[in-house]
Each structure stands twice: as structure tokens, then as C-alpha cells.
Write an enzyme that holds these catalytic residues in place. Sequence first.
Site, PDB file in Angstrom:
ATOM      1  N   SER A 235       7.247  55.638 -68.660  1.00 55.70           N
ATOM      2  CA  SER A 235       8.239  55.010 -67.707  1.00 55.70           C
ATOM      3  C   SER A 235       8.764  55.920 -66.711  1.00 55.70           C
ATOM      4  O   SER A 235       8.725  57.235 -67.093  1.00 55.70           O
ATOM      5  CB  SER A 235       9.525  54.286 -68.242  1.00 55.70           C
ATOM      6  OG  SER A 235      10.242  55.164 -68.834  1.00 55.70           O
ATOM      7  N   ASP A 236       8.930  55.571 -65.665  1.00 54.78           N
ATOM      8  CA  ASP A 236       9.827  56.506 -64.811  1.00 54.78           C
ATOM      9  C   ASP A 236      11.356  56.532 -65.474  1.00 54.78           C
ATOM     10  O   ASP A 236      11.727  55.793 -66.153  1.00 54.78           O
ATOM     11  CB  ASP A 236      10.072  56.112 -63.297  1.00 54.78           C
ATOM     12  CG  ASP A 236      10.385  57.248 -62.465  1.00 54.78           C
ATOM     13  OD1 ASP A 236      11.120  58.452 -63.042  1.00 54.78           O
ATOM     14  OD2 ASP A 236      10.399  57.248 -61.108  1.00 54.78           O
ATOM     15  N   TRP A 237      11.995  57.737 -65.193  1.00 56.48           N
ATOM     16  CA  TRP A 237      13.217  57.995 -66.062  1.00 56.48           C
ATOM     17  C   TRP A 237      14.288  56.932 -65.692  1.00 56.48           C
ATOM     18  O   TRP A 237      15.079  56.958 -64.583  1.00 56.48           O
ATOM     19  CB  TRP A 237      13.605  59.488 -65.737  1.00 56.48           C
ATOM     20  CG  TRP A 237      13.269  60.322 -66.448  1.00 56.48           C
ATOM     21  CD1 TRP A 237      13.995  61.376 -67.446  1.00 56.48           C
ATOM     22  CD2 TRP A 237      11.875  60.895 -67.148  1.00 56.48           C
ATOM     23  NE1 TRP A 237      13.146  62.088 -68.166  1.00 56.48           N
ATOM     24  CE2 TRP A 237      11.921  61.755 -67.893  1.00 56.48           C
ATOM     25  CE3 TRP A 237      10.630  60.274 -66.696  1.00 56.48           C
ATOM     26  CZ2 TRP A 237      10.732  62.139 -68.651  1.00 56.48           C
ATOM     27  CZ3 TRP A 237       9.407  60.606 -67.273  1.00 56.48           C
ATOM     28  CH2 TRP A 237       9.467  61.685 -68.443  1.00 56.48           C
TER      29      TRP A 237
END
Length: 764
Positions: A235-237
Amino acid sequence: MSGDDSAGAADSAARLTLEQKASLTSGSDFWHTQPVEEADVPAIMMADGPTGLRKQAGEPGLSLGMGKSVPATCFPTATSLGSSWDPDLVERVAAAIAREARAEGVSVILAPGVNIKRSPLCGRNFEYLSEDPYLSGELGLAFVRGLQAEGVGASVKHFAANNAETDRMRVSADVDERTLHEIYLAAFERVVTAGDPWTVMASYNKVNGTYATENAWLLREVLRDTWGFDGVVVSDWGAVHDRVAALRGGTDLAMPPFGDDEVVVEAVRGGTLEEGVLDEAVRRVLALVDRAGEAAEANTHTLDPHALAREAAVAGSVLLKNEPVGGAPLLPLSESAEVVVVGELARTPRFQGSGSSRVNPTRVDVPLDALRETWGDDVPFAAGYTLDGSPEEDRALRAEAVEAARGGRTVVCLLGLPESYESEGYDRNHLDLPPAQVELVQELVAVNPRVVVVLANGGIVTPVAWSREVPALLETWLAGQAVGSAIAEVLSGRAEPTGRLAETIPFRLEDTPAFLDFPGHLGHSRYGEGVFVGYRYYDVKRIPPAYPFGHGLGYTTFSQGDLSVEVTGSGDEVRASVSVTVTNTGGRTGTDVVQVYVSDLDSPVARPERELKGFAKVTLEPGASERVELELGPRAFAYWHPVLRRWVVEPGTFTVSVGASAADLRRSVTVTVEGTEIRTPLTPQSTVAEWEADPVGGPLLASAFGARGAELKANPMAAEVPLDVLVGLAGFPRENIDALVEAAGGADTSDDDAQDDGAQDDGA
Ligand code: BGC
């Protein structure tokens, strides 16, 4: 992913407890995966990013992971790499980033960013390569190859349709499926299918209403099932809102950890998450850890990364304009020229963007110092403006600079966007330079015709009225830590700026394709311009840009001639060999970028007038010629069919052109392609015209109508009537329709007969 990695990973997975498995689908801290000591699973480290290694030292805390990082080479930003049109260079830059990563124990670099520059207002455009999916795909692929050949995994981001920063963590990008495939997914597809990236990063935003991290259509149907991706989806952060929904949707690794692993454990125990789904994610994370472990011992630094950063900055610089002043083009400047340097950016350069890609550079070549190294320590300097925009100070500095510019020296004026104008995390709301800089340049050209403007900005700026009187305009983007020496190399002619625009520069914001829908409203961004992004839009709308896609001058001139295009195969197997002779017609060694555009002259869907499908960068001595050969595959001719929901190459005529920009086509050839005969399925809702146009349905309909067929044909209003409406309007029996649909069945037959086409150059 190699078979060994997944076999090893499967063995390890079988030995893990449910809790251990759940923990592996998130990190152990901001940058590391979760280790499982009992099972000999180490943690691996990930770090940004696209411009250079950003390995964070301390705890992220409230800095949102933006704290100080270890020193690393700051290469030019993606906007500059994109303008290089040079996959080999991009690959070498990525390899150098990987070597620094390896030396710091980092296994995965969170790059490249291959999102399309949909609007020049996107605050993060400096991190993206191009408005064009083909160019983004080729250069993104080169980046991945460069990293992974050095044993460091890539994370291709941000998947998908993350084209604005406004509301980026929630907004739904509402995009039709054809536009997604042709524009917003195409670069990812190229990188995934040809580059085998270790990871793909799922973006923050929603795609058509579902978070990317939970979007099974995106992550499972498209990425895994259609493209065959077997790496890790990270996932993006902070992009995971619901661990269970994310696992189900296809996200394997949620970063950073939110301390909620028990949610996954409970879901498996409670039967709301199939353990098999978790096991798959775990297997992939373990395979990633294995891959990182297997990569060879860290290389020592075998090259001079700063020199490479300079080479890349030169290659990404775009000479927009170079007009004669007193006979000859103003650039390059001889080393005996009398020069005055103007602009705070010469002393305080801006060479990288803000946000997660920010690097702590090992050194910085300050432009003023580098210019003085070439033109003498006594080169005068005037700041001309402030970067924080204080009007009183700006006025005083401007007056001083104008004084310095009087008296015949050549003015090298550095202008650009201050840091606050563009960043990850927010968008821009205009495309102008700060007013004090515009006023400055206008006053400079009023007292001195010899003004060279050097621009530093991540996203484009519109060169409106201020640039009309400026004879030379060099766009350097955010050029990395060698910015200063690169500028001196280019202005002096020791090196040629060989960049070409990877995005169109319009005259006005109002001219841009997404103007009406950017950044969106009330949680939705409607991609109403469809596939008409960048030059595809300006072309079809006949809006002349200030500088077209692909544009860029050098210090010599080229001709492109004797184009030939040889088509072989058909349908999904079609190929075309393009060859063209490039000649350096000027007086210096120089570099040309040959660009190949393809136009579909007749299609049932609205297609762009031309699309980039090939390019090559060639360096030639004065008078030298080279025959440049490029290969086009089926995708050069295909479009994504919205009814059949797949790529199709339809039969027909196409124009293949070569040129120096999307608006400067030098040669064209028209070829015939034996594509796949497309039949869309006929249904009761298909119109009379659609039935008549179908090779099977047409005769069936004619015989079903018998004598009344002539009456139907004679009525001009009938063509657009769906068959089922004829039941009410013309008393056509419903059973006849069902029988017709059945008889017409088996839509989508193909006619794949190959036929080569001996094409001729018909000029352009
Ligand atoms: C950015 C990513 C980046 C990540 C880790 C996010 O905010 O969107 O591009 O890789 O942070 O720093």
C-alpha cells in the site's frame, strides 16, 4: 518471481502461526517488513525514491516520515528524466540509486512513479515522467531494470489514477475503462509485463469509487490475472483503511503498521476472511524477503554518481527557444563572453521537489559558482528577486539587477518556482512564475536584448507575455545536485541540451485538457476528457500550444528523410518496421530524438489524431547520416474496445509519421493493416443500423423482415431504433427477436489473414 522464491516462501508460510502470518502483511516499523525470528524470516527495508535514496535515520514521529535522511546522490527528478527520452540513461541512474541503496541495506526502492501528468496543476508532477503513456512506460521500465539488475526491488507507483494531490487520500478518480487502459494503466502494464517489478504500490485514492488498496478489479483482475503480476502489492503509506478489505482486494502488505494485525486474525477465525487469501499474501511477502536475501553482495560504488547526475541533468534540459541576436543564435555562449548572472535561484538553487522523494544530497553544484568557474570569478551577480516574495525587497533587487544588465553583457537569468509553489501533498492553482520574476525579466529585456532565461521548476510554467522578447529559454526542471555545473556545461556549449518535452506547454491554464474537472469536486474527480490527455487533446481541439510535446532544440539541425514502413502479420500479431534516415545538417555534433507517431484514420471510437509509439535518440557528427530502425508491435495500432473489454487491432489504414515533435512531423506513410474483424455481440437492444452493419446479423434481419424490409430501409428514422423497441413501434414479434439474436450469436469472429503492405513515403 522465480519458482524457487515462491517454493521457499510456501514452505516458510506453512510453518507460521495465524498471528505470525497476519503480522507479515504489515510492517514492523515505518520502513521495514515484519521479521519472524522463529521461522528465520528477516525484515527487509524499503525507502524512497525516484530521485535518489532517502533512507530515514530516526523515528518518523509527526514528520510523517519526512525526517532527515542519510546523504545520497540527488539525481534529476522524474520530470527531467522523462525529458531525456533516454531509457539507457534512466537505467544507469536507477542502477546508481540501487548501488547506494544496497550499501545502506535497503532492499526495495519506492520508485518509479509512472502516473500520467493529467493536469499541469498536479503538485507532484515533478515525480512523474510524462503526459504520454508510451514514454512513461518505456522510461519506467528502464528505471525498474536499472534497480533490479543491481539486486534492489522496484515499487512501481502509484497504482492507479493518482493524478492529483488535492484530497488524494480519499478522492475517487472516476475514469472510464478504455481511458484507464489506454492512458492511466498502460505504463504500469508495460513495466509489469516486461520488467517483473518486485512490488507495485497501490495508491491512496479510490478508482471508480473503491479504494485502490481494496480494488479487486484493479489489483486482481487487471494486475494479477490479466498482466500476470506475481510480486507484492504494497500500500502507499497509510492507504489501507481496512486490513481485511485490503487483503481481499489484493493488497499484500499494508504500510506503515497501524498496530491492527489482530483484525486480520479475528477475521480469519470468524470466517469473514478466507485463510487462503491471507496465505497468498504471506507467500508473496516471504518471496519478496527471499528475493532480497538472494541478491548478490552489495556492490561498491563503481562510478562517479555525481558525474552521472550531471550527465542526466544535461540530457533532461530542454532548449525551448534559441533565437539569433545580432546574427547567430544566442546560445551557446563563448567562454570569452562577458556575462552577468541574475536571479536568487542562481545562488539558492532549487533542484529537487518536496515530500517523500526529498534527498539529502551529498553535495550541490551552485549555479553561480559554476558559471563563475566558466566565465570568471568577477562575473557580476544580482539577486533580482526574493524566493519568499517580499514586494519591497523585490522592487529594490529588481532595480539593482536592471542596472547590472545595462551595458552589453549577456544576462544569464535564473527563474523558476519557489519551493512553496509545488510539492507532494497539494496542487498548484496557476501556471505562472511569481509576479516579481515576471516583472524582472520584462525590465531586463527592455534594457538588454541578450537575455538567456534558465528555468527551474518541477511542473511546467506558461511562458506568457514575458518570454516573447527573451531570445533564449532553457528549461532545466528540478535538475538534481549537479544542477549548477550542468547549466554551465549547456550554456557554454561544452554539452548540448538534448532533452525534449515529455509534456505539452500550453499558453493558458484554460487550454489544458482537464481544466473543467481538475482536481475534482465533492470527493470525485471525473476524467471527462477521456483519452484526450496532453497533446492528444491539443491536437484534436486545434489549440496551438506554446511548446508542443516532443519539442526541444539543440545546437545543430537535423533532417529526417526516406521513411519506409514495412507491415507484417495481422491483428494481434501485427508488426511494423520503421526506418528513417537522420542527417546532421548543422555544423556541430549533436543529438536528435526521432519520434514515431501513429494515427488511426478510421475507427468506431474517437481516437487521438496521433499517438507516440516509438522513439530513438541518435548522436551524429556534422554531415553524418544514420539509418534509424524502430519496431512497432500490435499496441502501436490497437485501442481498448469498451464493449469487448479488450485490446483490438482493427483492419484499416493507419498513418505512421516521424518527426521532431507532435507538431513537427517530417515524414508520413500510410499503411494498411489487416486487423481483426470486430463484431460486437448483437442483442435485442442493438439498433437496426447495428444489425444491418453486421455481416451475419444484416442478412438475418433482412430475411426476418421479408417484404417489410424495404419499408424499414426507406424510413430514415428506423436506423437508430433498437430491435426490441420495434416490437412496440412496428409490431415486430418479440419471439422473432430472440430467434434472431440466437442465430446471430457467436459474435467476435476474426479474420487474421496476413497481408504485407509495401508502403511508400508520401511526405508530410
Ligand atoms: C507517498 C509515496 C511514498 C511513501 C513513503 C507516500 O506519502 O505517496 O510516494 O513512497 O509516502 O514515503
